[in-house]
Write an enzyme that holds these catalytic residues in place. Structure first.
Site, PDB file in Angstrom:
ATOM      1  N   SER A   1     -60.192   2.041   2.867  1.00 22.46           N
ATOM      2  CA  SER A   1     -58.837   1.510   3.079  1.00 22.46           C
ATOM      3  C   SER A   1     -58.597   0.309   2.185  1.00 22.46           C
ATOM      4  O   SER A   1     -59.524  -0.439   1.867  1.00 22.46           O
ATOM      5  CB  SER A   1     -58.731   1.090   4.544  1.00 22.46           C
ATOM      6  OG  SER A   1     -57.611   0.279   4.755  1.00 22.46           O
TER       7      SER A   1
ATOM      8  N   TYR B   1     -61.961  -3.712  12.439  1.00 26.50           N
ATOM      9  CA  TYR B   1     -61.691  -2.425  11.774  1.00 26.50           C
ATOM     10  C   TYR B   1     -62.022  -2.517  10.293  1.00 26.50           C
ATOM     11  O   TYR B   1     -62.735  -1.661   9.743  1.00 26.50           O
ATOM     12  CB  TYR B   1     -60.214  -2.022  11.973  1.00 26.50           C
ATOM     13  CG  TYR B   1     -59.801  -0.885  11.054  1.00 26.50           C
ATOM     14  CD1 TYR B   1     -60.232   0.410  11.289  1.00 26.50           C
ATOM     15  CD2 TYR B   1     -59.006  -1.123   9.928  1.00 26.50           C
ATOM     16  CE1 TYR B   1     -59.878   1.455  10.440  1.00 26.50           C
ATOM     17  CE2 TYR B   1     -58.646  -0.087   9.070  1.00 26.50           C
ATOM     18  CZ  TYR B   1     -59.085   1.194   9.331  1.00 26.50           C
ATOM     19  OH  TYR B   1     -58.737   2.215   8.472  1.00 26.50           O
TER      20      TYR B   1
ATOM     21  N   LYS C   1     -64.997  -0.573   7.688  1.00 31.19           N
ATOM     22  CA  LYS C   1     -64.807   0.119   6.402  1.00 31.19           C
ATOM     23  C   LYS C   1     -65.717  -0.502   5.342  1.00 31.19           C
ATOM     24  O   LYS C   1     -66.347   0.206   4.540  1.00 31.19           O
ATOM     25  CB  LYS C   1     -63.343   0.043   5.965  1.00 31.19           C
ATOM     26  CG  LYS C   1     -62.405   0.836   6.860  1.00 31.19           C
ATOM     27  CD  LYS C   1     -62.670   2.342   6.773  1.00 31.19           C
ATOM     28  CE  LYS C   1     -61.841   3.151   7.744  1.00 31.19           C
ATOM     29  NZ  LYS C   1     -62.247   4.530   7.880  1.00 31.19           N
TER      30      LYS C   1
HETATM   31  P1  NAD Z   1     -56.043   9.778  12.763  1.00 32.52           P
HETATM   32  O1  NAD Z   1     -56.380   8.972  13.983  1.00 32.52           O
HETATM   33  O2  NAD Z   1     -54.794  10.577  12.802  1.00 32.52           O
HETATM   34  O3  NAD Z   1     -57.253  10.759  12.401  1.00 32.52           O
HETATM   35  C1  NAD Z   1     -58.592  10.456  12.693  1.00 32.52           C
HETATM   36  C2  NAD Z   1     -59.169  11.663  13.422  1.00 32.52           C
HETATM   37  O4  NAD Z   1     -60.534  11.401  13.731  1.00 32.52           O
HETATM   38  C3  NAD Z   1     -58.456  11.949  14.747  1.00 32.52           C
HETATM   39  O5  NAD Z   1     -58.107  13.313  14.797  1.00 32.52           O
HETATM   40  C4  NAD Z   1     -59.496  11.605  15.807  1.00 32.52           C
HETATM   41  O6  NAD Z   1     -59.355  12.409  16.963  1.00 32.52           O
HETATM   42  C5  NAD Z   1     -60.781  11.854  15.049  1.00 32.52           C
HETATM   43  N1  NAD Z   1     -61.934  11.087  15.549  1.00 32.52           N
HETATM   44  C6  NAD Z   1     -61.999   9.769  15.851  1.00 32.52           C
HETATM   45  N2  NAD Z   1     -63.237   9.438  16.231  1.00 32.52           N
HETATM   46  C7  NAD Z   1     -63.983  10.578  16.180  1.00 32.52           C
HETATM   47  C8  NAD Z   1     -65.333  10.883  16.443  1.00 32.52           C
HETATM   48  N3  NAD Z   1     -66.179   9.952  16.897  1.00 32.52           N
HETATM   49  N4  NAD Z   1     -65.755  12.155  16.274  1.00 32.52           N
HETATM   50  C9  NAD Z   1     -64.900  13.120  15.832  1.00 32.52           C
HETATM   51  N5  NAD Z   1     -63.607  12.888  15.566  1.00 32.52           N
HETATM   52  C10 NAD Z   1     -63.161  11.631  15.742  1.00 32.52           C
HETATM   53  O7  NAD Z   1     -56.055   8.780  11.530  1.00 32.52           O
HETATM   54  P2  NAD Z   1     -55.640   9.027  10.012  1.00 32.52           P
HETATM   55  O8  NAD Z   1     -54.467   8.175   9.735  1.00 32.52           O
HETATM   56  O9  NAD Z   1     -55.596  10.464   9.719  1.00 32.52           O
HETATM   57  O10 NAD Z   1     -56.888   8.349   9.303  1.00 32.52           O
HETATM   58  C11 NAD Z   1     -57.994   9.086   8.826  1.00 32.52           C
HETATM   59  C12 NAD Z   1     -58.991   8.119   8.231  1.00 32.52           C
HETATM   60  O11 NAD Z   1     -58.342   7.375   7.195  1.00 32.52           O
HETATM   61  C13 NAD Z   1     -59.541   7.095   9.215  1.00 32.52           C
HETATM   62  O12 NAD Z   1     -60.907   6.899   8.924  1.00 32.52           O
HETATM   63  C14 NAD Z   1     -58.747   5.842   8.890  1.00 32.52           C
HETATM   64  O13 NAD Z   1     -59.468   4.670   9.194  1.00 32.52           O
HETATM   65  C15 NAD Z   1     -58.540   5.988   7.401  1.00 32.52           C
HETATM   66  N6  NAD Z   1     -57.358   5.267   6.909  1.00 32.52           N
HETATM   67  C16 NAD Z   1     -56.132   5.488   7.477  1.00 32.52           C
HETATM   68  C17 NAD Z   1     -55.036   4.776   7.026  1.00 32.52           C
HETATM   69  C18 NAD Z   1     -53.681   4.949   7.671  1.00 32.52           C
HETATM   70  O14 NAD Z   1     -52.859   4.034   7.579  1.00 32.52           O
HETATM   71  N7  NAD Z   1     -53.392   6.081   8.300  1.00 32.52           N
HETATM   72  C19 NAD Z   1     -55.173   3.879   5.964  1.00 32.52           C
HETATM   73  C20 NAD Z   1     -56.433   3.696   5.388  1.00 32.52           C
HETATM   74  C21 NAD Z   1     -57.517   4.400   5.871  1.00 32.52           C
HETATM   75  C1  WQD Z   2     -46.543  -2.696   6.858  1.00 36.77           C
HETATM   76  C2  WQD Z   2     -45.509  -3.808   6.734  1.00 36.77           C
HETATM   77  C3  WQD Z   2     -45.748  -5.475   8.448  1.00 36.77           C
HETATM   78  C4  WQD Z   2     -44.651  -2.914  11.824  1.00 36.77           C
HETATM   79  C5  WQD Z   2     -52.293  -1.371   8.177  1.00 36.77           C
HETATM   80  C6  WQD Z   2     -53.758  -1.663   8.286  1.00 36.77           C
HETATM   81  C7  WQD Z   2     -54.462  -1.139   7.069  1.00 36.77           C
HETATM   82  C8  WQD Z   2     -54.156   0.331   6.829  1.00 36.77           C
HETATM   83  C9  WQD Z   2     -52.700   0.610   6.844  1.00 36.77           C
HETATM   84  C10 WQD Z   2     -55.877   1.603   7.854  1.00 36.77           C
HETATM   85  C11 WQD Z   2     -46.103  -5.205   6.987  1.00 36.77           C
HETATM   86  C12 WQD Z   2     -44.415  -4.769   8.579  1.00 36.77           C
HETATM   87  C13 WQD Z   2     -44.935  -3.401  10.555  1.00 36.77           C
HETATM   88  C14 WQD Z   2     -43.467  -3.374  12.481  1.00 36.77           C
HETATM   89  C15 WQD Z   2     -42.955  -4.734  10.564  1.00 36.77           C
HETATM   90  N1  WQD Z   2     -54.706   1.166   7.845  1.00 36.77           N
HETATM   91  N2  WQD Z   2     -44.110  -4.290   9.946  1.00 36.77           N
HETATM   92  N3  WQD Z   2     -42.666  -4.266  11.812  1.00 36.77           N
HETATM   93  O1  WQD Z   2     -50.372  -3.937   7.863  1.00 36.77           O
HETATM   94  O2  WQD Z   2     -50.104  -2.938   5.548  1.00 36.77           O
HETATM   95  O3  WQD Z   2     -51.771  -2.011   7.040  1.00 36.77           O
HETATM   96  O4  WQD Z   2     -52.120   0.048   8.027  1.00 36.77           O
HETATM   97  O5  WQD Z   2     -56.763   1.382   7.085  1.00 36.77           O
HETATM   98  O6  WQD Z   2     -55.799  -1.360   7.284  1.00 36.77           O
HETATM   99  O7  WQD Z   2     -53.932  -3.061   8.390  1.00 36.77           O
HETATM  100  O8  WQD Z   2     -49.378  -1.615   7.552  1.00 36.77           O
HETATM  101  O9  WQD Z   2     -47.554  -0.357   8.567  1.00 36.77           O
HETATM  102  O10 WQD Z   2     -48.728  -2.105   9.946  1.00 36.77           O
HETATM  103  O11 WQD Z   2     -47.252  -2.818   8.076  1.00 36.77           O
HETATM  104  O12 WQD Z   2     -42.195  -5.555  10.014  1.00 36.77           O
HETATM  105  O13 WQD Z   2     -43.165  -2.998  13.618  1.00 36.77           O
HETATM  106  O14 WQD Z   2     -44.532  -3.614   7.784  1.00 36.77           O
HETATM  107  O15 WQD Z   2     -45.623  -6.845   8.745  1.00 36.77           O
HETATM  108  O16 WQD Z   2     -45.443  -6.095   6.147  1.00 36.77           O
HETATM  109  P1  WQD Z   2     -50.388  -2.752   6.995  1.00 36.77           P
HETATM  110  P2  WQD Z   2     -48.242  -1.672   8.626  1.00 36.77           P
END
Ligand code: NAD
Ligand code: WQD
Length: 346
Positions: free
Chosen positions: A131, A155, A159
């Site tokens: 991430s 979190y 990562k």
């Molecule tokens: P998501 O929660 O929709 O998907 C994650 C999936 O993993 C879910 O289906 C959940 O049921 C499954 N899961 C969780 N723990 C588990 C376990 N112990 N065993 C088996 N399955 C398990 O999230 P997403 O948005 O699809 O994210 C996928 C990956 O990408 C995550 O690792 C997340 O940290 C990373 N990521 C997401 C974002 C984002 O903003 N969506 C940003 C950066 C990184």
């Molecule tokens: C985006 C912008 C908020 C909600 C997070 C995690 C990051 C990654 C992606 C997993 C910011 C603003 C948000 C609201 C708002 N996930 N905001 N009102 O913070 O960039 O990242 O998700 O890895 O690790 O930290 O994403 O969508 O929460 O926020 O004004 O109700 O929207 O302040 O500027 P962020 P976000």
């Protein structure tokens, strides 16, 4: 790595996983998905199958927790995987502050368990969901992969820890091929509106909040901070369409066949920064819905501006995001309006 290879996808029922699994199937990969449904449901898997049409025969699903070593061993003993795409994990920053043990257990112990079983079965190719959070509060922009890494939450630390574990494993055994994809802000949905993000419980990110306001579940969007030194005072992020992100995983899989690849990190973003107010305006335009705003204070821990350098992914993975903000909002709204209650019916 080419179609006809067999790929294990952990967390493949989730938001990014489901879109990636669909792309894998449509490209011809045999795909085994494991998920514990902690933040997803069987309907998401069924819908991927429907979208995949004839290719759905190449999808096998098992409800398995990645921390369940015995089940993982059984799975690896019965199937030869060419590579693993590892999405499974928990992702809510705020929740990780409240429940750090749960996050370290799921994200770190879970990944260690998976890596141990992979190693024992000679499967040493993995693509991992990292991430942009590993850049902490970037001092200069755009974020390049060689930036110093830091974490602002449990979190984020999970990562960072997994990235460090990958680097240590590779240093000990160069037979591994490990790609860490640092996602920026994934939004949008498959253009069919049939699969999308359906977080269980209350949302954490901007787009799901906007969506809930648009479908009438929430009265207004709270804007976290209007006093940043950005174009309009609101936070700026690099939003990326989930379909582009899914394609980035296929590019990473192909890269795993490059004899030169070792353990590498790649940003997956668009390289463009968009403010909260710009995102709201784009969503209002495509949906025709008014999103009422409530101006709130800054959210603790938030960075001001974050966006990616995409040069390394473009050069090495031959991948580039194709969709802009308008497509992201259009597809998010298409999904939201067709599925106002997510995968569940009312
Ligand atoms: P998501 O929660 O929709 O998907 C994650 C999936 O993993 C879910 O289906 C959940 O049921 C499954 N899961 C969780 N723990 C588990 C376990 N112990 N065993 C088996 N399955 C398990 O999230 P997403 O948005 O699809 O994210 C996928 C990956 O990408 C995550 O690792 C997340 O940290 C990373 N990521 C997401 C974002 C984002 O903003 N969506 C940003 C950066 C990184
Ligand atoms: C985006 C912008 C908020 C909600 C997070 C995690 C990051 C990654 C992606 C997993 C910011 C603003 C948000 C609201 C708002 N996930 N905001 N009102 O913070 O960039 O990242 O998700 O890895 O690790 O930290 O994403 O969508 O929460 O926020 O004004 O109700 O929207 O302040 O500027 P962020 P976000």
């Amino acid at each position: 790595m080419s179609p006809s290879h067999c790929v294990l996808v952990t967390g493949g029922a989730g938001y990014i996983g489901s879109h990636t699994v669909l792309q894998l199937l449509l490209t011809g990969y045999k795909t085994v998905v494991i998920d514990n449904f902690d933040n997803s449901c069987q309907i998401a898997v069924n819908r991927v199958q429907e979208l995949a049409g004839d290719r759905a025969v190449n999808l096998i699903f098992h409800q398995i927790d990645i921390r369940d070593k015995a089940e993982l061993k059984k799975l690896f003993a019965s199937t030869k995987f060419d590579a693993v795409i590892h999405f499974a994990g928990l992702k809510a920053v705020g929740e990780s502050v409240q429940k750090p043990l749960m996050y370290y257990d799921n994200n770190v112990v879970g990944t260690l368990t998976l890596l141990e079983v992979m190693e024992a079965h000679g499967c040493k190719k993995i693509v991992f969901s990292s991430s942009a959070t590993v850049y902490g509060w970037p001092k200069v922009l755009p974020c390049t992969e060689d930036f110093p890494l830091s974490a602002a939450s449990p979190y984020g630390r999970t990562k960072l820890m997994v990235e460090d574990i990958f680097r240590d494993i590779y240093a000990s055994d160069s037979g591994w091929k490990m790609i860490m994809l640092r996602y920026f802000n994934p939004v949008g949905a498959h253009p069919s509106g049939y699969i999308g993000e359906d977080p269980l419980g209350s949302p954490n990110n901007l787009m799901p909040f906007i969506q809930q306001v648009a479908v009438g579940k929430l009265p207004a969007l709270k804007v976290f901070g209007t006093d940043y030194s950005t174009k309009d005072g609101t936070g700026v992020r690099d939003y990326i369409h989930v379909s582009d992100l899914a394609n980035g995983h296929l590019a990473a899989l192909r890269k795993l066949s490059d004899p030169e690849i070792g353990c590498e990190a790649y940003n997956l973003g668009t390289g463009k920064g968009t403010s909260v107010l710009e995102m709201v305006a784009a969503f209002e335009k495509v949906s025709g819905k008014k999103i009422p705003l409530v101006i709130s204070g800054r959210r603790p821990g938030d960075a001001e501006v974050v966006y990616a350098s995409t040069a390394k992914a473009e050069r090495d993975l031959n991948w580039k995001a194709e969709n802009g903000i308008e497509e992201m909002c259009r597809d998010q709204w298409n999904w939201a309006s067709k599925n106002p209650y997510g995968y569940q019916s009312k």
